[in-house]
Design a protein around this motif. Structure first.
Motif, PDB file in Angstrom:
ATOM      1  N   GLU A   1       0.694  -1.085  -0.048  1.00 45.01           N
ATOM      2  CA  GLU A   1       0.188  -0.079   0.028  1.00 45.01           C
ATOM      3  C   GLU A   1       0.792   1.223   0.004  1.00 45.01           C
ATOM      4  O   GLU A   1       0.490   2.413  -0.113  1.00 45.01           O
ATOM      5  N   ALA A   2       2.273   1.227   0.231  1.00 53.99           N
ATOM      6  CA  ALA A   2       3.033   2.222   0.231  1.00 53.99           C
ATOM      7  C   ALA A   2       3.011   3.138  -1.125  1.00 53.99           C
ATOM      8  O   ALA A   2       3.052   2.605  -2.042  1.00 53.99           O
ATOM      9  N   ARG A   3       3.188   4.755  -0.840  1.00 54.64           N
ATOM     10  CA  ARG A   3       3.012   5.387  -2.147  1.00 54.64           C
ATOM     11  C   ARG A   3       4.419   5.996  -2.199  1.00 54.64           C
ATOM     12  O   ARG A   3       4.708   6.625  -3.296  1.00 54.64           O
ATOM     13  N   GLU A   4       5.225   5.809  -1.181  1.00 60.00           N
ATOM     14  CA  GLU A   4       6.880   6.305  -1.331  1.00 60.00           C
ATOM     15  C   GLU A   4       7.716   5.298  -0.754  1.00 60.00           C
ATOM     16  O   GLU A   4       7.254   4.584   0.249  1.00 60.00           O
ATOM     17  N   CYS A   5       8.734   5.234  -1.303  1.00 61.41           N
ATOM     18  CA  CYS A   5       9.918   4.284  -0.748  1.00 61.41           C
ATOM     19  C   CYS A   5       9.951   4.571   0.807  1.00 61.41           C
ATOM     20  O   CYS A   5      10.600   5.726   0.944  1.00 61.41           O
ATOM     21  N   SER A   6      10.069   3.676   1.663  1.00 62.86           N
ATOM     22  CA  SER A   6      10.604   4.172   3.039  1.00 62.86           C
ATOM     23  C   SER A   6      12.129   4.320   3.098  1.00 62.86           C
ATOM     24  O   SER A   6      12.524   4.801   3.821  1.00 62.86           O
ATOM     25  N   SER A   7      12.977   4.045   2.017  1.00 59.97           N
ATOM     26  CA  SER A   7      14.252   4.105   2.008  1.00 59.97           C
ATOM     27  C   SER A   7      14.804   5.322   1.448  1.00 59.97           C
ATOM     28  O   SER A   7      15.449   6.251   2.030  1.00 59.97           O
ATOM     29  N   CYS A   8      14.311   5.648   0.130  1.00 62.50           N
ATOM     30  CA  CYS A   8      14.782   6.517  -0.646  1.00 62.50           C
ATOM     31  C   CYS A   8      13.597   7.992  -1.116  1.00 62.50           C
ATOM     32  O   CYS A   8      13.930   8.737  -1.616  1.00 62.50           O
ATOM     33  N   ASN A   9      12.506   7.459  -0.671  1.00 63.24           N
ATOM     34  CA  ASN A   9      11.221   8.600  -0.568  1.00 63.24           C
ATOM     35  C   ASN A   9      10.945   8.839  -2.159  1.00 63.24           C
ATOM     36  O   ASN A   9      10.297   9.545  -2.275  1.00 63.24           O
ATOM     37  N   ARG A  10      11.410   7.819  -2.918  1.00 61.68           N
ATOM     38  CA  ARG A  10      10.760   7.771  -4.257  1.00 61.68           C
ATOM     39  C   ARG A  10       9.352   7.500  -4.510  1.00 61.68           C
ATOM     40  O   ARG A  10       9.028   6.570  -3.606  1.00 61.68           O
ATOM     41  N   ARG A  11       8.923   8.031  -5.244  1.00 63.06           N
ATOM     42  CA  ARG A  11       7.449   7.644  -5.473  1.00 63.06           C
ATOM     43  C   ARG A  11       7.237   6.259  -6.087  1.00 63.06           C
ATOM     44  O   ARG A  11       7.877   5.949  -6.923  1.00 63.06           O
ATOM     45  N   LEU A  12       6.131   5.462  -5.346  1.00 64.12           N
ATOM     46  CA  LEU A  12       6.102   4.020  -5.861  1.00 64.12           C
ATOM     47  C   LEU A  12       4.843   4.049  -6.634  1.00 64.12           C
ATOM     48  O   LEU A  12       3.704   4.716  -6.116  1.00 64.12           O
ATOM     49  N   PRO A  13       4.605   3.294  -7.825  1.00 63.75           N
ATOM     50  CA  PRO A  13       3.211   3.020  -8.370  1.00 63.75           C
ATOM     51  C   PRO A  13       2.244   2.278  -7.715  1.00 63.75           C
ATOM     52  O   PRO A  13       2.740   1.595  -6.521  1.00 63.75           O
ATOM     53  N   ASN A  14       1.022   2.262  -7.915  1.00 61.60           N
ATOM     54  CA  ASN A  14       0.195   1.292  -7.097  1.00 61.60           C
ATOM     55  C   ASN A  14       0.433  -0.188  -7.740  1.00 61.60           C
ATOM     56  O   ASN A  14       1.296  -0.282  -8.653  1.00 61.60           O
ATOM     57  N   MET A  15      -0.165  -1.121  -7.089  1.00 59.38           N
ATOM     58  CA  MET A  15       0.146  -2.583  -6.929  1.00 59.38           C
ATOM     59  C   MET A  15      -0.031  -3.038  -8.489  1.00 59.38           C
ATOM     60  O   MET A  15       0.666  -3.753  -9.030  1.00 59.38           O
ATOM     61  N   LEU A  16      -1.042  -2.589  -9.174  1.00 60.46           N
ATOM     62  CA  LEU A  16      -1.297  -2.897 -10.477  1.00 60.46           C
ATOM     63  C   LEU A  16      -0.323  -2.530 -11.544  1.00 60.46           C
ATOM     64  O   LEU A  16       0.261  -3.433 -12.211  1.00 60.46           O
TER      65      LEU A  16
END
Length: 324
Positions: A65-80
């Motif tokens: 469910e994360a929208r940002e990476c917990s390590s580098c704070n980059r934006r993450l896509p939705n799961m699909l």
């Protein structure tokens, strides 16, 4: 590899080329042996069910469910979107025969352009107009008409004289190309094709223009296809897979014999290409930690090959623009 199964022997009796089938059978046997040795089964696409995302930048594991990476704070896509992108990345992985696919695509592209010169009639599809072939880069005495005709040395390996011609060469590439590329990697595969094509061109130049003084027109990928055959014969001999080695040897001998019996087939290109492929086969393959320079050398030659083919294609289109 054990004796070929009955169904393969039957197919061979019927005249079916089973090189690709034998290779898949060999790979299957290796997987079974690996599982028996390690007890580990391949997971395939099991990652699709994992409840997390892997950041493409820092490779950190994140909740689905994360929208940002917990390590580098980059934006993450939705799961699909994440799963779709990973599937596409897997499809374009090192196991995909990108070089062979690319050359097949170029062959089809220029075949369509060839046909456009005379119209998309069945007659023209079966035997394109010679004018279009000469414009696009057929290997002819045009190579003596100025310094800008050098592109014909490589261009003619992308051109074909009809549907049967491109169909046969395309089928041959489908049979042996992916097998070899999976074993030697993309860089060496590109160099192998390039050297085989140049070997075919050199043999044609010597045989037709220097020795026999013949004004002829040479086209087709079969020169560098024979380079793959020559390379494959040596490769699979060294790998201890006589069934595939023998299949490729039979195919090469049969096609050379066919070329001597039937007119309009350039055995000079076939022999030159085959010798070029064998030359690459006897060179050091790389992958030796004690000799890292070999891998670098292959990479550099591959870059030159990319440049050569890129400039060739540009010249083909330039020639096309000057001779509409």
């Amino acid at each position: 590899m054990s004796e070929d199964p009955l169904y393969i022997r039957i197919l061979e009796k019927l005249g079916v080329n089973t090189t690709r089938l034998k290779w898949k059978l060999y790979q299957k046997e290796r997987k079974v042996q690996d599982i028996a040795r390690t007890g580990i089964r391949p997971k395939g696409l099991q990652w699709l069910s994992y409840p997390h995302k892997i950041c493409s930048h820092c490779h950190a594991i994140n909740d689905k469910e994360a929208r940002e990476c917990s390590s580098c704070n980059r934006r993450l896509p939705n799961m699909l979107i994440y799963k779709i992108s990973r599937l596409l990345t897997s499809a374009a992985s090192g196991e995909s025969p990108v070089i062979i696919q690319g050359f097949l695509g170029l062959m089809l592209l220029f075949f369509a352009i060839e046909i456009s010169f005379g119209g998309f009639s069945m007659e023209n599809i079966m035997m394109p107009d010679n004018y279009g072939l000469q414009v696009l880069g057929a290997f002819t005495t045009h190579i003596f008409q100025g310094p800008f005709q050098w592109f014909r040395w490589t261009a003619f390996g992308l051109l074909h004289g009809g549907l049967i011609h491109i169909g046969f060469n395309g089928y041959a590439l489908y049979q042996i190309g992916p097998i070899i590329e999976s074993q030697i990697g993309r860089a060496r595969m590109l160099v192998l094709i390039t050297v085989s094509q140049l070997g075919a061109a050199l043999a044609c130049y010597l045989w037709y223009f220097e020795i026999n003084k013949i004004n002829t027109l040479v086209i087709g990928a079969s020169g560098w296809v024979f380079g793959l055959l020559g390379f494959g014969i040596i490769l699979f001999h060294r790998m201890g897979i006589p069934s595939i080695r023998n299949q490729l040897s039979f195919w090469a001998v049969f096609m050379l014999g066919f070329g001597f019996m039937v007119g309009g087939i350039s055995n000079a290109a076939h022999i030159g290409g085959m010798l070029g492929g064998m030359l690459i086969a006897i060179l050091p393959a790389g992958g030796n930690v004690r000799m890292p320079g070999i891998d670098k050398a292959w990479a550099i030659i591959a870059l030159f090959s990319i440049l050569l083919w890129s400039v060739t294609i540009v010249f083909m289109f330039v020639s096309l623009s000057f001779n509409p």
